[in-house]
Scaffold this active site. Sequence first.
Site, short mmCIF file in Angstrom:
data_model
loop_
_atom_site.label_atom_id
_atom_site.label_comp_id
_atom_site.label_asym_id
_atom_site.label_seq_id
_atom_site.Cartn_x
_atom_site.Cartn_y
_atom_site.Cartn_z
N HIS A 49 0.52 -1.03 -0.15
CA HIS A 49 0.14 -0.21 -0.19
C HIS A 49 0.88 1.29 0.03
O HIS A 49 0.57 2.19 -0.28
CB HIS A 49 -0.59 -0.28 1.20
CG HIS A 49 -1.97 -1.10 1.19
ND1 HIS A 49 -1.71 -1.43 2.59
CD2 HIS A 49 -2.18 -1.43 0.26
CE1 HIS A 49 -3.46 -2.38 2.61
NE2 HIS A 49 -3.33 -2.26 1.45
N LYS B 141 -17.34 -6.75 7.03
CA LYS B 141 -15.66 -7.12 7.27
C LYS B 141 -15.55 -7.76 8.08
O LYS B 141 -14.88 -8.43 8.37
CB LYS B 141 -15.19 -5.89 6.06
CG LYS B 141 -14.76 -6.88 4.42
CD LYS B 141 -14.11 -6.65 3.54
CE LYS B 141 -14.05 -5.81 2.71
NZ LYS B 141 -13.37 -5.72 1.42
N SER C 216 -3.22 -7.91 3.21
CA SER C 216 -2.87 -7.28 4.49
C SER C 216 -3.32 -9.02 4.89
O SER C 216 -2.98 -8.82 5.85
CB SER C 216 -4.39 -6.33 4.48
OG SER C 216 -4.09 -5.60 4.19
O1 PNS Z 1 -8.90 -2.32 0.01
P1 PNS Z 1 -9.93 -3.36 -0.52
O2 PNS Z 1 -10.83 -4.36 0.43
O3 PNS Z 1 -9.63 -4.12 -1.65
O4 PNS Z 1 -10.87 -1.57 -1.03
C1 PNS Z 1 -11.87 -2.22 -1.12
C2 PNS Z 1 -13.13 -0.55 -1.64
C3 PNS Z 1 -12.89 -0.61 -0.14
C4 PNS Z 1 -12.08 0.32 -2.58
C5 PNS Z 1 -14.22 -0.86 -1.70
O5 PNS Z 1 -15.11 -1.80 -1.14
C6 PNS Z 1 -15.21 -0.29 -2.25
O6 PNS Z 1 -15.15 1.19 -2.72
N1 PNS Z 1 -16.07 -0.27 -0.67
C7 PNS Z 1 -16.90 1.31 -1.23
C8 PNS Z 1 -18.76 0.87 -1.75
C9 PNS Z 1 -18.74 1.13 -3.48
O7 PNS Z 1 -18.59 1.97 -3.52
N2 PNS Z 1 -18.16 -0.48 -4.06
C10 PNS Z 1 -17.75 0.10 -4.92
C11 PNS Z 1 -19.23 0.15 -6.46
S1 PNS Z 1 -20.58 -0.82 -5.61
#
Ligand code: PNS
Length: 162
Positions: free
Chosen positions: A17, A41, A128
């Site tokens: 990251h 989560k 992670s």
């Molecule tokens: O580190 P990660 O868990 O892979 O990140 C995922 C993240 C946070 C980028 C994604 O889950 C996200 O953007 N969540 C917010 C809800 C959203 O906008 N989802 C995408 C469109 S449905």
Amino acid sequence: MKKAIYPGSFDPVTLGHLDIIKRSSKIVDELIVGVLNNNSKSPLFSVENRVKMLKEVVKDIPNVEVMSFEGLLVDFAREMNAQIIVRGLRAVTDFEYELQMSQTNMVLDDTIDTIFFTTSLEYAYLSSSTVKEAAYYGADISRFVPEPVISQVYDKFKIKEK
Ligand code: PNS
């Protein structure tokens, strides 16, 4: 002014990251690291803790800010006046999920574009989840996470620092 969001769970932040943060912060005026407040989560670290650890590791990068967000990423990006979403791609296995997410975000708001950074080779295997698993079994995680994060991960598993 080019403003980008680098969103994620960061549970916890890894050296992979940090590599994306350093590289992407060089091509925008301002980078906001957006930490998803995702209790569903069952994260290991609270969102406050994840934000605190990130703030500590980016403290010397002047154009990077760390914030938490809830709800849709595109709403957060709009609120922050950011036009760009940054994501890292480690391997082809990331691609399908990332493509689906970026296309969904594009349909939700076509004024915001996603750009992808290919993870540096030395961190291509890192996640992670694997950091947490390795720490749980007592492995040395100093090559996986930034220095200030090491003891905090071990503390969660009541393991003495290596
Ligand atoms: O580190 P990660 O868990 O892979 O990140 C995922 C993240 C946070 C980028 C994604 O889950 C996200 O953007 N969540 C917010 C809800 C959203 O906008 N989802 C995408 C469109 S449905």
